[in-house]
Design an enzyme around this catalytic site. Structure first.
Site, PDB file in Angstrom:
ATOM      1  N   SER A   1      10.477 -57.888  26.147  1.00  8.51           N
ATOM      2  CA  SER A   1      10.369 -57.247  27.450  1.00  8.51           C
ATOM      3  C   SER A   1      10.871 -58.165  28.560  1.00  8.51           C
ATOM      4  O   SER A   1      12.029 -58.539  28.588  1.00  8.51           O
ATOM      5  CB  SER A   1       8.930 -56.789  27.695  1.00  8.51           C
ATOM      6  N   HIS A   2       9.963 -58.576  29.458  1.00  9.75           N
ATOM      7  CA  HIS A   2      10.352 -59.378  30.618  1.00  9.75           C
ATOM      8  C   HIS A   2      10.165 -60.868  30.392  1.00  9.75           C
ATOM      9  O   HIS A   2      10.402 -61.660  31.309  1.00  9.75           O
ATOM     10  CB  HIS A   2       9.520 -58.953  31.830  1.00  9.75           C
TER      11      HIS A   2
ATOM     12  N   ASP B   1      11.749 -50.198  29.812  1.00  8.52           N
ATOM     13  CA  ASP B   1      10.740 -49.151  29.705  1.00  8.52           C
ATOM     14  C   ASP B   1       9.948 -48.993  30.995  1.00  8.52           C
ATOM     15  O   ASP B   1       9.212 -48.027  31.166  1.00  8.52           O
ATOM     16  CB  ASP B   1       9.795 -49.392  28.516  1.00  8.52           C
ATOM     17  N   ARG B   2      10.115 -49.953  31.922  1.00  9.28           N
ATOM     18  CA  ARG B   2       9.477 -49.846  33.242  1.00  9.28           C
ATOM     19  C   ARG B   2      10.552 -49.744  34.313  1.00  9.28           C
ATOM     20  O   ARG B   2      11.611 -50.354  34.200  1.00  9.28           O
ATOM     21  CB  ARG B   2       8.598 -51.058  33.523  1.00  9.28           C
TER      22      ARG B   2
ATOM     23  N   ASP C   1      13.434 -54.644  28.735  1.00 14.11           N
ATOM     24  CA  ASP C   1      13.639 -53.615  27.706  1.00 14.11           C
ATOM     25  C   ASP C   1      13.703 -52.219  28.311  1.00 14.11           C
ATOM     26  O   ASP C   1      13.747 -51.224  27.587  1.00 14.11           O
ATOM     27  CB  ASP C   1      12.563 -53.695  26.629  1.00 14.11           C
TER      28      ASP C   1
ATOM     29  N   ARG D   1       4.525 -61.165  19.684  1.00 19.77           N
ATOM     30  CA  ARG D   1       5.403 -61.836  20.634  1.00 19.77           C
ATOM     31  C   ARG D   1       5.239 -63.350  20.522  1.00 19.77           C
ATOM     32  O   ARG D   1       4.118 -63.839  20.398  1.00 19.77           O
ATOM     33  CB  ARG D   1       5.087 -61.385  22.062  1.00 19.77           C
TER      34      ARG D   1
ATOM     35  N   LYS E   1       7.609 -54.440  19.044  1.00 19.09           N
ATOM     36  CA  LYS E   1       6.721 -53.340  19.405  1.00 19.09           C
ATOM     37  C   LYS E   1       6.811 -52.312  18.280  1.00 19.09           C
ATOM     38  O   LYS E   1       7.902 -51.869  17.934  1.00 19.09           O
ATOM     39  CB  LYS E   1       7.145 -52.712  20.737  1.00 19.09           C
TER      40      LYS E   1
ATOM     41  N   ASP F   1      12.985 -53.429  33.908  1.00 20.12           N
ATOM     42  CA  ASP F   1      12.645 -54.692  33.261  1.00 20.12           C
ATOM     43  C   ASP F   1      13.537 -54.903  32.034  1.00 20.12           C
ATOM     44  O   ASP F   1      14.447 -54.103  31.782  1.00 20.12           O
ATOM     45  CB  ASP F   1      11.154 -54.748  32.912  1.00 20.12           C
TER      46      ASP F   1
ATOM     47  N   HIS G   1       4.364 -48.448  34.373  1.00 22.85           N
ATOM     48  CA  HIS G   1       4.525 -47.726  33.110  1.00 22.85           C
ATOM     49  C   HIS G   1       4.165 -46.266  33.373  1.00 22.85           C
ATOM     50  O   HIS G   1       3.102 -45.975  33.932  1.00 22.85           O
ATOM     51  CB  HIS G   1       3.599 -48.294  32.034  1.00 22.85           C
TER      52      HIS G   1
END
Length: 451
Positions: free
Chosen positions: A100-101, A244-245, A242, A14, A110, A240, A327
């Site tokens: 992500s965020h 995933d949460r 992406d 990242r 990832k 979020d 998560h």
């Protein structure tokens, strides 16, 4: 020789686009990843989020992969858990382009092995970093090919097979996608279900014009809370960047603790497999292992972080795992995390009974908590030792150091103090019987940390 120490993190890659990440570097990262996984696979699946830089960077990565003779399957726009679905269902290693965020200027990668198995520092990332820093060797053979595959409908069908909402009463649900990938996945996953969806910020926009796509920060769910009250909705969901949460608010617009969601989903999974193992990290509420045990499950405590959760799930055969960061990991989803599947479980549980969500989740919210409190410190080790020495001298105190410092007090309250891996911070989480006890314990610990 490039120095990648600033962008190769514990679990992913990242950095700031243009300063730390560019197409040439990402091409080399793709080549290095291809070399890492050549022994196990002849192809890699790639997805990307809605950030402005994601199409160019994912194409550069694909170019690096094919330059080493491996094929690429691109799934285009995707949530991170959609990429995990592709990796699992196609049995291919994967690369997801997302930060992500993080703010708009960031991007990242990832990585996973076949079956969505995580790639972290100890399982490939360090090797990829070293290969790029030393210079990726050229491949003299034939280039690989690139093909496109749309997996969104299959991803949605798979999730809906795991959670049946056919018996649910109709529910009104506000969904805040935060201009992230929830705006891409929610319409397909929720289509045809007994849900009246009120969308917020579904327009894909990597500049995040409405608020940061980080629902862990309370200021980013204010709009959702207000909309739930305004609409008289049964629940609110916030994803979020992406997707995933997933974070949940009840019909009053009040946030539901991710620990309560962990307990709720754990019970539903235990109904399918009585006596199963449930993973929880050490900053989830102590109510989680209590509730799991009361329902015949076996709670197992782990360090914070998805690599530890997934490793423990593989070791124990656990059916589900939850983290207080929202998560949620499912054995039925290749042990990968998917906020969407957790959301479906919450909606199914709500729709199967007549009471409001606040009533449903109250039984899983046994204690008061501080939330995570960060303190900037000059010396993390010295401050941690000061806290340890102070509490070790008190009667009836139990201390363990599985992940930072966890201190259990004789009255039932406890706290965990952990150092950040990337910043000069100590992170404090406190839980006790009520808000006043939490406040007192928090002040006591912070006086030492910040003193």
């Amino acid at each position: 020789m490039p120095d990648l120490s600033g962008i190769v993190k514990a679990y992913d890659i990242r950095g700031v686009v243009g300063e730390q990440l560019n197409a040439a570097l990402v091409r080399d990262l793709g080549s290095a990843f291809a070399l890492l996984i050549k022994p196990e696979s002849d192809a890699i699946v790639i997805g990307h989020d809605m950030r402005d830089s994601s199409p160019e960077l994912s194409a550069a990565f694909a170019d690096g992969v094919t330059s080493q003779g491996l094929d690429v399957v691109t799934i285009g726009l995707a949530s991170t858990d959609q990429l995990y679905f592709a990796s699992g269902s196609l049995n291919l290693p994967g690369a997801m382009f997302t930060a992500s965020h993080n703010p708009a200027q960031y991007n990242g990668i990832k990585l996973c092995r076949s079956g969505a198995a995580p790639v972290g520092q100890d399982s490939g990332l360090a090797e990829i970093r070293d290969t790029v820093e030393q210079g990726v060797p050229a491949f003299a053979g034939q280039r690989g090919s690139v093909t496109e595959k749309d997996v969104l409908a299959d991803y949605a069908a798979y999730l809906r097979k795991l959670v049946d909402l056919s018996g649910s009463r109709p529910l009104k649900v506000v969904v805040d996608a935060g201009n992230g990938m929830g705006g891409h996945t929610v319409p397909t996953v929720f289509a045809g279900l007994p849900l009246d969806v009120v969308p917020m910020y579904f327009e894909l926009d990597g500049n995040f014009p409405n608020h940061e796509a980080n629902p862990l920060d309370p200021k980013n769910i204010v709009d959702l809370q207000a909309k739930v009250r305004e609409e008289g909705a049964d629940a609110g969901l916030a994803f979020d960047g992406d997707a995933d949460r997933c974070f949940v608010v009840d019909e009053r617009g009040e946030p539901v603790s991710p620990s309560a969601i962990t307990a709720l989903v754990a019970i539903r999974e235990l109904e399918k497999e009585p006596g199963g193992t449930i993973i929880h990290n050490l900053i989830t509420s102590k109510g989680v292992p209590e509730i799991v045990a009361e329902h015949g499950g076996k709670p197992v405590r782990t360090r914070v972080g998805h690599s530890f959760i997934k490793a423990e799930m593989a070791k124990t055969g656990a059916i589900f795992g939850g983290e207080h960061s929202a998560h949620y990991y499912f054995r039925d989803f290749w042990r990968a995390d998917t906020g969407m599947l957790a959301a479906l479980h919450v909606l199914a549980a709500l729709g199967e009974q007549t009471g409001p969500l606040s009533e449903l989740t109250a039984e899983y919210s046994r204690y008061a908590a501080s939330g995570e409190i960060n303190s900037t410190v000059d010396d993390q080790v010295a401050r941690m030792m000061a806290v340890k020495d102070t509490y070790s001298a008190r009667d009836g105190v139990e201390i363990d150091e599985l992940d930072g410092l966890t201190v259990q007090l004789p009255g039932g309250g406890w706290f965990n103090l952990r150092p950040s891996n990337t910043e000069p911070l100590l992170r404090l989480n406190v839980e006790a019987a009520d808000a006043e006890a939490v406040r007192a314990l928090t002040e006591d610990v912070l006086a030492i940390v910040r003193g």
